[in-house]
Design an enzyme around this catalytic site. Sequence first.
Site, PDB file in Angstrom:
ATOM      1  N   GLU A  80       0.883  -1.170   0.000  1.00  0.00           N
ATOM      2  CA  GLU A  80       0.000   0.000   0.000  1.00  0.00           C
ATOM      3  C   GLU A  80       0.912   1.208   0.000  1.00  0.00           C
ATOM      4  OE1 GLU A  80      -1.520   2.903   0.467  1.00  0.00           O
ATOM      5  OE2 GLU A  80      -2.625   2.652   2.334  1.00  0.00           O
ATOM      6  N   CYS A  85      -3.437   8.063   3.182  1.00  0.00           N
ATOM      7  CA  CYS A  85      -3.216   7.821   1.754  1.00  0.00           C
ATOM      8  C   CYS A  85      -4.470   8.045   0.925  1.00  0.00           C
ATOM      9  CB  CYS A  85      -2.716   6.397   1.545  1.00  0.00           C
ATOM     10  SG  CYS A  85      -1.196   6.026   2.420  1.00  0.00           S
TER      11      CYS A  85
END
Length: 448
Positions: free
Chosen positions: A224, A257
């Site tokens: 990720e 994010c």
Amino acid sequence: MKTTLIDPRTGRVRGTTPVARESEVRSAVEAARAVLPGWHGLTPRERARRMERLATLVEENADAYVAREAAGTGKPDSETAGEVEQVADLFRFYASAVRAQSAPAAGRLVDGHESWVRWEPLGVVGVVPWNYPLMMAAWRCAPALAAGNTVVAKPAETTPDTLKLLAEHAAEALGPAVLTAVPGDRVTGRLLVEADVDVVAFTGSAAAGADVAARAAGRRVSLELGGNAPALVLPDAPGDTCAQLARACVYNAGQSCAAPARVITLRENYEQVVEELAAAAGECLAGRDFGPLNNADQAARYDGIVTASAAGRHFAADVAPQPGEENGFWRPTRILADLPDDDPAVVEEVFGPLLTVQHAEDLDAAVALADGVPQALAASVWTRDLTTGLELAGRLNAGEAWLNCHLVQTAELPHGGRGASGHGTDLSTLALHEYQRPKTVTARLLVL
């Protein structure tokens, strides 16, 4: 060997933490390998019961988790308390999910034979989380443990507090060495990736992710690697759109994010959105409504992007630190407008409380602008026309898309990126397969 911990609210030293090196990492991985057969050998029901116990320990010690998370991140209790609650929910969710798995195919699929699929754990999982010290670790650890793996986790250098506590409670609820924390620095993380682990689940930058993939040397990795989320705001957007985006932008001080980063409008509503975002940003005060950036390096990187921006208009809110916290890593909510499409604040993941505003000539151009960066993790669309909104959400290149909301997540729904945002799936039952491999077993029914 120890490293110094800094309170991001004050910029002052708050303590030290051990730094694991090769012997400590190797010992942790060997211990995880040794208990793997016992943990995997438990029935899903028994593993679930132990994970339920861990969830209960998190809840019973919620105040301690909140205090430790605040010490490492500087976030207000209103954020950390909600995240601790989500962590307990995640362990409960996966405790149930692993008992309800279904095989992709089973039965008499070939004449005279019976076949079925077994889902088997990968082995020892190395977990390296960052920006949500406790919650991001739980996103990785909970499905990995439920699937029958053991876990060695390396917390971020600046925020080891809550993961160390989770490992202590895991030893009590799950058994020794089923979940181990090895605090340390980047070297520690590299040692863990290169150790005898079977899969690496990493959260961090694209450059660090590429390094992890190379060091993993062909072993499975789940990456990720950040985002740069666009928010398409159409002329008929709901009246609270700018307020919602401003609040989402400052959650975790923007160090998320999936947080909105790039607001994209049509030409006809550009000026209105810039004005409303500036007003909404002024209502979100660092120190009162959200916390500081996590560390000096992150603050310096953020400042560098802001300084390098060629934005024609720059709106910054006030900051409101508490007495004694004036030297913390506080950064105000910022809105940057009238900037080129290749501006550093547009093409780089800022990872702070900042929104850029751009405009496009039509919807096709807006989608092209939204998809014009390498990252493809999350996006949102804001319009009262649900048909148009759903169409745009489907067209956007993102692993997760929201309509008239942003950062709305739950354990039941998958989260994952594309492109430079990495690959792999967090959350939902799909995340179990990040830490499993299928084995087909076929038996001939009649043996002569």
